[in-house]
Scaffold this active site. Sequence first.
Site, PDB file in Angstrom:
ATOM      1  N   LEU A 149       2.517   6.207  -5.173  1.00 15.44           N
ATOM      2  CA  LEU A 149       3.690   6.684  -5.931  1.00 15.44           C
ATOM      3  C   LEU A 149       3.365   7.954  -6.707  1.00 15.44           C
ATOM      4  O   LEU A 149       4.247   8.583  -7.272  1.00 15.44           O
ATOM      5  CB  LEU A 149       4.204   5.590  -6.872  1.00 15.44           C
ATOM      6  CG  LEU A 149       4.790   4.352  -6.182  1.00 15.44           C
ATOM      7  CD1 LEU A 149       5.248   3.320  -7.217  1.00 15.44           C
ATOM      8  CD2 LEU A 149       5.952   4.712  -5.269  1.00 15.44           C
ATOM      9  N   ARG A 150       2.067   8.303  -6.740  1.00 15.66           N
ATOM     10  CA  ARG A 150       1.587   9.583  -7.297  1.00 15.66           C
ATOM     11  C   ARG A 150       1.752   9.728  -8.794  1.00 15.66           C
ATOM     12  O   ARG A 150       1.441  10.782  -9.340  1.00 15.66           O
ATOM     13  CB  ARG A 150       2.252  10.777  -6.586  1.00 15.66           C
ATOM     14  CG  ARG A 150       2.127  10.793  -5.074  1.00 15.66           C
ATOM     15  CD  ARG A 150       0.713  10.810  -4.605  1.00 15.66           C
ATOM     16  NE  ARG A 150       0.600  11.162  -3.191  1.00 15.66           N
ATOM     17  CZ  ARG A 150      -0.465  10.891  -2.454  1.00 15.66           C
ATOM     18  NH1 ARG A 150      -1.498  10.259  -2.967  1.00 15.66           N
ATOM     19  NH2 ARG A 150      -0.512  11.263  -1.194  1.00 15.66           N
ATOM     20  N   HIS A 186     -10.852   0.780   1.325  1.00 15.79           N
ATOM     21  CA  HIS A 186     -10.621   1.909   2.233  1.00 15.79           C
ATOM     22  C   HIS A 186     -11.929   2.083   2.996  1.00 15.79           C
ATOM     23  O   HIS A 186     -12.865   2.712   2.510  1.00 15.79           O
ATOM     24  CB  HIS A 186     -10.273   3.169   1.437  1.00 15.79           C
ATOM     25  CG  HIS A 186     -10.069   4.371   2.311  1.00 15.79           C
ATOM     26  ND1 HIS A 186      -8.973   5.189   2.199  1.00 15.79           N
ATOM     27  CD2 HIS A 186     -10.802   4.900   3.318  1.00 15.79           C
ATOM     28  CE1 HIS A 186      -9.051   6.163   3.089  1.00 15.79           C
ATOM     29  NE2 HIS A 186     -10.158   6.018   3.781  1.00 15.79           N
ATOM     30  N   ASP A 235      -8.928   3.002  -3.131  1.00 15.66           N
ATOM     31  CA  ASP A 235      -8.283   3.569  -1.941  1.00 15.66           C
ATOM     32  C   ASP A 235      -8.239   5.095  -1.980  1.00 15.66           C
ATOM     33  O   ASP A 235      -7.990   5.716  -3.006  1.00 15.66           O
ATOM     34  CB  ASP A 235      -6.857   3.038  -1.791  1.00 15.66           C
ATOM     35  CG  ASP A 235      -6.221   3.585  -0.522  1.00 15.66           C
ATOM     36  OD1 ASP A 235      -6.761   3.320   0.555  1.00 15.66           O
ATOM     37  OD2 ASP A 235      -5.213   4.317  -0.622  1.00 15.66           O
ATOM     38  N   HIS A 257       3.106  14.135   0.192  1.00 20.02           N
ATOM     39  CA  HIS A 257       2.569  15.386  -0.352  1.00 20.02           C
ATOM     40  C   HIS A 257       3.721  16.382  -0.408  1.00 20.02           C
ATOM     41  O   HIS A 257       4.696  16.256   0.345  1.00 20.02           O
ATOM     42  CB  HIS A 257       1.469  15.952   0.558  1.00 20.02           C
ATOM     43  CG  HIS A 257       0.263  15.070   0.638  1.00 20.02           C
ATOM     44  ND1 HIS A 257      -0.647  14.952  -0.392  1.00 20.02           N
ATOM     45  CD2 HIS A 257      -0.193  14.246   1.618  1.00 20.02           C
ATOM     46  CE1 HIS A 257      -1.606  14.104  -0.043  1.00 20.02           C
ATOM     47  NE2 HIS A 257      -1.352  13.654   1.172  1.00 20.02           N
ATOM     48  N   GLY A 305      -2.120  12.409   5.107  1.00 20.62           N
ATOM     49  CA  GLY A 305      -1.097  11.443   4.706  1.00 20.62           C
ATOM     50  C   GLY A 305       0.297  12.012   4.820  1.00 20.62           C
ATOM     51  O   GLY A 305       0.492  13.233   4.905  1.00 20.62           O
ATOM     52  N   ASN A 351      -5.082   6.276  -6.962  1.00 17.91           N
ATOM     53  CA  ASN A 351      -5.704   7.609  -6.835  1.00 17.91           C
ATOM     54  C   ASN A 351      -4.764   8.689  -7.374  1.00 17.91           C
ATOM     55  O   ASN A 351      -4.256   9.536  -6.654  1.00 17.91           O
ATOM     56  CB  ASN A 351      -6.135   7.904  -5.391  1.00 17.91           C
ATOM     57  CG  ASN A 351      -5.006   7.846  -4.388  1.00 17.91           C
ATOM     58  OD1 ASN A 351      -3.984   7.203  -4.612  1.00 17.91           O
ATOM     59  ND2 ASN A 351      -5.173   8.538  -3.270  1.00 17.91           N
ATOM     60  N   ASP A 403       1.050   2.683   3.783  1.00 23.75           N
ATOM     61  CA  ASP A 403       0.202   3.764   3.260  1.00 23.75           C
ATOM     62  C   ASP A 403       1.052   5.021   3.034  1.00 23.75           C
ATOM     63  O   ASP A 403       0.613   6.135   3.325  1.00 23.75           O
ATOM     64  CB  ASP A 403      -0.990   4.052   4.186  1.00 23.75           C
ATOM     65  CG  ASP A 403      -2.033   4.944   3.518  1.00 23.75           C
ATOM     66  OD1 ASP A 403      -1.919   5.219   2.314  1.00 23.75           O
ATOM     67  OD2 ASP A 403      -2.968   5.382   4.225  1.00 23.75           O
ATOM     68  N   HIS A 451       0.832  -1.209   0.000  1.00 25.23           N
ATOM     69  CA  HIS A 451       0.000   0.000   0.000  1.00 25.23           C
ATOM     70  C   HIS A 451       0.863   1.253   0.000  1.00 25.23           C
ATOM     71  O   HIS A 451       1.245   1.760   1.054  1.00 25.23           O
ATOM     72  CB  HIS A 451      -0.911  -0.020   1.236  1.00 25.23           C
ATOM     73  CG  HIS A 451      -1.961   1.036   1.227  1.00 25.23           C
ATOM     74  ND1 HIS A 451      -3.181   0.869   1.842  1.00 25.23           N
ATOM     75  CD2 HIS A 451      -2.008   2.285   0.688  1.00 25.23           C
ATOM     76  CE1 HIS A 451      -3.915   1.957   1.678  1.00 25.23           C
ATOM     77  NE2 HIS A 451      -3.207   2.846   0.987  1.00 25.23           N
TER      78      HIS A 451
HETATM   79  O1  DOR Z   1      -4.181   9.947   4.564  1.00 23.32           O
HETATM   80  C1  DOR Z   1      -4.399   9.429   3.484  1.00 23.32           C
HETATM   81  N1  DOR Z   1      -3.800   9.872   2.364  1.00 23.32           N
HETATM   82  N2  DOR Z   1      -5.232   8.383   3.416  1.00 23.32           N
HETATM   83  C2  DOR Z   1      -5.615   7.861   2.235  1.00 23.32           C
HETATM   84  O2  DOR Z   1      -6.346   6.902   2.228  1.00 23.32           O
HETATM   85  C3  DOR Z   1      -5.164   8.451   0.958  1.00 23.32           C
HETATM   86  C4  DOR Z   1      -3.875   9.114   1.163  1.00 23.32           C
HETATM   87  C5  DOR Z   1      -3.451   9.957  -0.009  1.00 23.32           C
HETATM   88  O3  DOR Z   1      -3.575   9.494  -1.147  1.00 23.32           O
HETATM   89  O4  DOR Z   1      -2.937  11.058   0.209  1.00 23.32           O
END
Ligand code: DOR
Length: 428
Positions: free
Chosen positions: A63-64, A179, A152, A309, A324, A94, A305, A60
């Site tokens: 990698l954006r 999720h 997710d 960012h 996150g 996502n 996870d 989980h």
């Molecule tokens: O805190 C989170 N950030 N929870 C998630 O399920 C998604 C993730 C994100 O993609 O930034």
Amino acid sequence: MKLVLKGGRIIDPSQELDIIGDVLVSDGLIAAVGDKIDEPGADVIDARGLIVAPGLVDMHVHLREPGLEAKEDIASGTKAAAAGGFTTVCSMPNTRPVVDSAILVAGMLQQAKEEGTVNVGVIGALSKGQEGRELAEIGDMLLNGAVAISDDGHYVESARLLRTGLEYAMMFGGIVISHAEDETLAGDGFMHEGAVSAMLGLRGRPAVAEDIAVARDILLAEYTGGAIHIAHVSTAGAVECIRAAKKRGVRVTAEATPHHLTLTDAVVIGFNTATKVNPPLRSVEHVEALIAGLKDGTIDAIATDHAPHAFEEKDMEFRYAPSGFAGLETAVGVILTELYHKGKLSINEVIESMSVAPARILGLAAGTLKTGAAADIVVIDLEKEWTVDSKNFYTRGKCTPFEGNTLRGKAVATIVGGRVVMQDGEVK
Ligand code: DOR
């Protein structure tokens, strides 16, 4: 090319192995594991006093790529993975666009081959655009290399859509990763609902929002016969629900993150946005229930996870910051410090939950040192003390709730397909 790792404690729960010995790697594969292997001309890693184990598998991560490269990309994310001891990471869909078709899965796999330092598994979306309305091309993605299906980042609010998603995934031998947070209850909250949120005056995300979601998803898996995996379990109620479902024979597996296993909502006091995450950090009873769940096998795997960012995005008022933070480079240190060194998990259990179990859940050819397997290996120093400094991270997501913590235990070498990709913290 040959390589011998000499004199380490070799722990491989996939074959119940725990011995002091040598591992011979030849042409990218495990060639032999045993006592005193001498191979003239081979490179040597002195592993005396260290753990030698199957490379870690993180099922989980974010990698954006594609589209959110200011936060991370395959190159930076897989370097972070190598630095953390992971030899395989699985990317969540996502992204922009959302990975919801076979062509996008293929694009990710190609990019990973070109840019990746470690192996990358690609998880495809359950719904088109992750909008929760129409099913994505589940069969096509699973037939073309996706390792699982997930929306997710979002709960699949429609029970009907999840039902059909489970049925489709099952037809192609795939699993659905959930999720599980009911957004109608949790959607506008910023942290765990409890005494701390009341004190801070921040709207909460109650534990019952997760309990309800997990219960519904498990009932649908039971009804359809499909396989569901519950991502980032964070509540005592969810653990209990999964435990009971496993006893009934439901095809359910689960993961917990290093942060949910070791931190409480008390760290939100001070409004540090590095503590903001979904699901949120919860109170101590929940943390204890997660550890008990991991210990008795209710929770199968530890997954980070990893949700990087850009620094500027996290550098704002708590309620507006995205949820996150980075996890790949702190996972081993946090788990060893808080669970292994405190006597809550054995090192064999750590390796099982961070390598063998996630590989098994996703059906990956990973998480083993059996002869003939790809030589994906991690070398861990259980005693190495180090201080978390996100400035030194390989990930672009320079944000972690563990900043400044002194940890005990670290991956000191990562080997992928027989190639040493990280040694002493340096990714090659
Ligand atoms: O805190 C989170 N950030 N929870 C998630 O399920 C998604 C993730 C994100 O993609 O930034």
